[in-house]
Write a protein that holds these residues in place. Structure first.
Motif, short mmCIF file in Angstrom:
data_model
loop_
_atom_site.label_atom_id
_atom_site.label_comp_id
_atom_site.label_asym_id
_atom_site.label_seq_id
_atom_site.Cartn_x
_atom_site.Cartn_y
_atom_site.Cartn_z
N SER A 244 -20.15 -39.90 6.66
CA SER A 244 -18.77 -40.26 6.31
C SER A 244 -17.95 -39.03 5.98
O SER A 244 -18.47 -38.00 5.55
CB SER A 244 -18.76 -41.24 5.13
N GLY A 245 -16.65 -39.16 6.22
CA GLY A 245 -15.74 -38.07 5.94
C GLY A 245 -14.31 -38.48 6.23
O GLY A 245 -14.01 -39.67 6.38
N ALA A 246 -13.43 -37.50 6.34
CA ALA A 246 -12.01 -37.77 6.58
C ALA A 246 -11.69 -37.55 8.06
O ALA A 246 -12.11 -36.57 8.67
CB ALA A 246 -11.15 -36.84 5.73
N ARG A 258 -14.08 -34.57 9.32
CA ARG A 258 -14.54 -33.51 8.45
C ARG A 258 -15.45 -34.14 7.40
O ARG A 258 -14.99 -34.93 6.56
CB ARG A 258 -13.37 -32.79 7.78
N LEU A 259 -16.73 -33.78 7.47
CA LEU A 259 -17.69 -34.33 6.51
C LEU A 259 -17.44 -33.75 5.13
O LEU A 259 -16.70 -32.76 4.96
CB LEU A 259 -19.11 -34.02 6.97
N ASP A 260 -18.06 -34.34 4.15
CA ASP A 260 -17.84 -33.93 2.78
C ASP A 260 -18.29 -32.49 2.52
O ASP A 260 -17.81 -31.85 1.57
CB ASP A 260 -18.55 -34.89 1.81
N ASP A 261 -19.21 -31.95 3.36
CA ASP A 261 -19.64 -30.56 3.19
C ASP A 261 -18.77 -29.59 3.99
O ASP A 261 -19.06 -28.40 4.06
CB ASP A 261 -21.11 -30.39 3.60
N GLY A 262 -17.72 -30.13 4.64
CA GLY A 262 -16.79 -29.28 5.39
C GLY A 262 -17.05 -29.20 6.87
O GLY A 262 -16.19 -28.71 7.63
N ARG A 279 -10.63 -42.45 5.55
CA ARG A 279 -12.08 -42.31 5.56
C ARG A 279 -12.63 -42.97 6.82
O ARG A 279 -12.18 -44.05 7.23
CB ARG A 279 -12.71 -42.95 4.33
N GLU A 281 -16.44 -43.40 9.35
CA GLU A 281 -17.90 -43.32 9.38
C GLU A 281 -18.38 -43.09 10.80
O GLU A 281 -17.92 -43.75 11.74
CB GLU A 281 -18.52 -44.60 8.82
N GLY A 324 -26.72 -31.87 2.11
CA GLY A 324 -26.19 -32.16 0.79
C GLY A 324 -27.06 -33.22 0.13
O GLY A 324 -28.29 -33.10 0.06
N ARG A 326 -27.25 -36.21 1.32
CA ARG A 326 -27.48 -37.19 2.38
C ARG A 326 -28.78 -36.90 3.12
O ARG A 326 -29.07 -35.74 3.46
CB ARG A 326 -26.31 -37.15 3.35
#
Length: 364
Positions: A244-246, A258-262, A279, A281, A324, A326
Motif C-alpha cells: 500500500s501507498g499513495a 509511492r510505498l511507505d518506504d519511498g 491511498r 493497494e 520495513g 511488511r
C-alpha cells in the motif's frame, strides 16, 4: 434466464433481524456445471444453500430450477439433493439400503432399486459393496456412498455443503479429483460451497466469491486468479503480496504508487475511479517476483527487502523477506539457479508491472 439453465436466482435476500445474510444475490448456472460458492465463514454461503434446498425461504427474490419457480415448493418436492459435511449415513443399514433409501420412499420396485443401486455403485467405483456395513468402509468410500445415495435419485441439482471438511488432507486431495470426475461422468449440476480456495479452484467450472452476503466476482477459476475484480478477491484467492501507498501517477493504465518506504512501484489499474494522492493497494503474486539481480531491464518495478528465511517447498523455495514492517513472499525455482540467501541478506525483488493489480484502498 438462460434457456439451458438448471438454476436461476434473481435478487435473493434473506434477513435475520437487521442483518442480510444473503443480500440481493443473482446467479445463472447452466446445466452440467460444477459451480462453487467460495467465501470465509459467516459470509452467507450456507444460508444461500438452504434457500436453494428449500430448508429456508427468501424474504425477497426468485429461485427457478429448470425454469420452474421454487419459492413455495417444499424441500421434498424439489429436484434437489444435498450432501453434508457429516455424511449422515444410516449406521444400521447396509450400503445398498443407504443408497436405495430415497428410491424406496418413492416406491420404486425392489428389482428396479437393486438394478439402479448396482449401477450407481459401479459408477462411483464401489462395485459389489451393497451388503457392506458403512462403518467397515474408509472415509473416502463413505463419501462416495453419500454421493451415490444422492445421484441415484437423478436430481437436477446436487448441493454440497463443505463435504470434504471432515477428511484428512491426503484423502481430501484425492476426493477433489474424484468429485470432479463424478460430476462430469453423471453430468449433474453441482452447487458446492466451501471456504477452501484450493477445492473451488481445482474442481469448478465457475466460482462465485462471496463476502458479507454478496458476490464480489463470478468467473472461471483462472480468471479469478489472474484477473481479480476487487481487493477482496485478490487477497482471498491464492497467495498475494499486498503493498500500500499513495497513488502518484496513472499512465497507459499503469498506476505508479509511492510505498511507505519511498519506493516507486507500478501495477495495472483494474477498475474504478482512482485519484492522484489517494491511498492505493498493489497486489503481486509470489511467483511473479524475481530477484532483481537476475533480471534487470526497463519498466520493471523493484522493491528493496531483507531476507528473513528461505523454506523448501517442493518444486520451489518460499522466500520470506522484510520490507520495513511488511512481509513479502516470493517463490524461487529449485533448479540450482537461485543463490543461497542467508537471513539478513539485502535483496531487490522485481516484477513486470503488467502482472500486478492496483485498486483503491478499501480502508484509507
Amino acid at each position: 434466464m438462460g434457456m439451458d439453465s438448471d438454476l436461476f436466482c434473481e435478487g435473493l435476500v434473506r434477513r435475520f433481524g437487521a442483518n442480510a445474510a444473503v443480500d440481493h444475490i443473482s446467479l445463472d448456472v447452466p446445466a452440467g456445471t460444477f459451480f462453487s460458492i467460495l467465501g470465509p465463514s459467516g459470509c452467507g454461503k450456507t444460508t444461500l444453500l438452504r434457500l436453494l434446498a428449500g430448508f429456508d425461504k427468501p424474504d425477497e427474490g426468485e429461485i427457478h430450477i429448470r425454469g420452474q419457480r421454487m419459492n413455495d415448493v417444499p424441500p421434498n418436492r424439489r429436484p434437489v439433493n444435498m450432501v453434508f459435511q457429516h455424511l449422515a449415513l444410516f449406521p444400521t443399514m447396509s450400503v445398498g439400503d443407504n443408497i436405495g433409501y430415497g428410491l424406496k420412499r418413492r416406491k420404486v420396485t425392489l428389482a428396479e432399486r437393486r438394478k439402479r443401486i448396482a449401477r450407481v455403485l459401479e459408477q462411483v467405483g464401489l462395485p459389489g459393496l451393497e451388503n457392506r456395513d458403512p462403518q467397515e468402509l474408509s472415509g473416502g468410500q463413505r463419501q462416495r456412498v453419500a454421493l451415490a445415495r444422492c445421484l441415484v435419485l437423478e436430481p437436477t441439482l446436487l448441493l454440497l455443503d463443505e463435504p470434504l471438511g471432515a477428511l484428512d488432507l491426503k484423502l481430501r486431495e484425492q476426493m477433489k479429483v474424484e468429485l470432479k470426475h463424478l460430476q462430469k461422468q453423471f453430468g449433474t449440476t453441482f452447487v458446492y460451497i466451501t471456504h477452501d480456495q484450493s477445492e473451488a479452484m481445482v474442481m469448478s467450472d465457475r466460482v462465485a466469491v462471496m463476502r458479507d452476503g454478496r458476490f464480489d466476482q463470478v468467473a472461471p477459476p483462472e480468471e479469478l486468479y489472474r484477473e481479480p475484480a476487487t481487493p477482496f478477491v485478490a487477497g482471498f484467492v491464492g497467495d498475494n503480496n499486498r503493498l500500500s501507498g499513495a497513488l502518484v501517477a496513472i499512465r497507459d493504465n499503469l498506476a505508479e504508487i509511492r510505498l511507505d518506504d519511498g519506493a516507486l512501484v507500478q501495477g495495472r489499474v483494474v477498475a474504478g475511479e482512482l485519484e492522484i494522492g489517494q491511498r492505493a493497494e498493489l497486489f503481486i503474486r509470489p511467483e511473479s517476483l524475481v530477484l532483481s539481480a537476475d533480471r534487470v531491464g526497463p519498466g520493471l518495478s523493484v522493491m528493496e527487502a531483507k531476507v528473513r528465511t528461505t523454506l523448501f517447498d517442493g518444486a520451489n523455495s518460499r522466500l520470506e523477506a522484510e520490507n520495513g514492517s511488511r512481509l513479502v513472499y516470493a517463490r524461487l525455482p529449485q533448479d540450482g539457479s537461485a543463490p543461497r540467501l542467508p537471513p539478513g541478506s539485502a535483496i531487490g525483488l522485481a516484477w513486470d508491472p503488467a502482472l500486478a493489480r492496483v485498486f483503491g484502498a478499501e480502508n484509507p
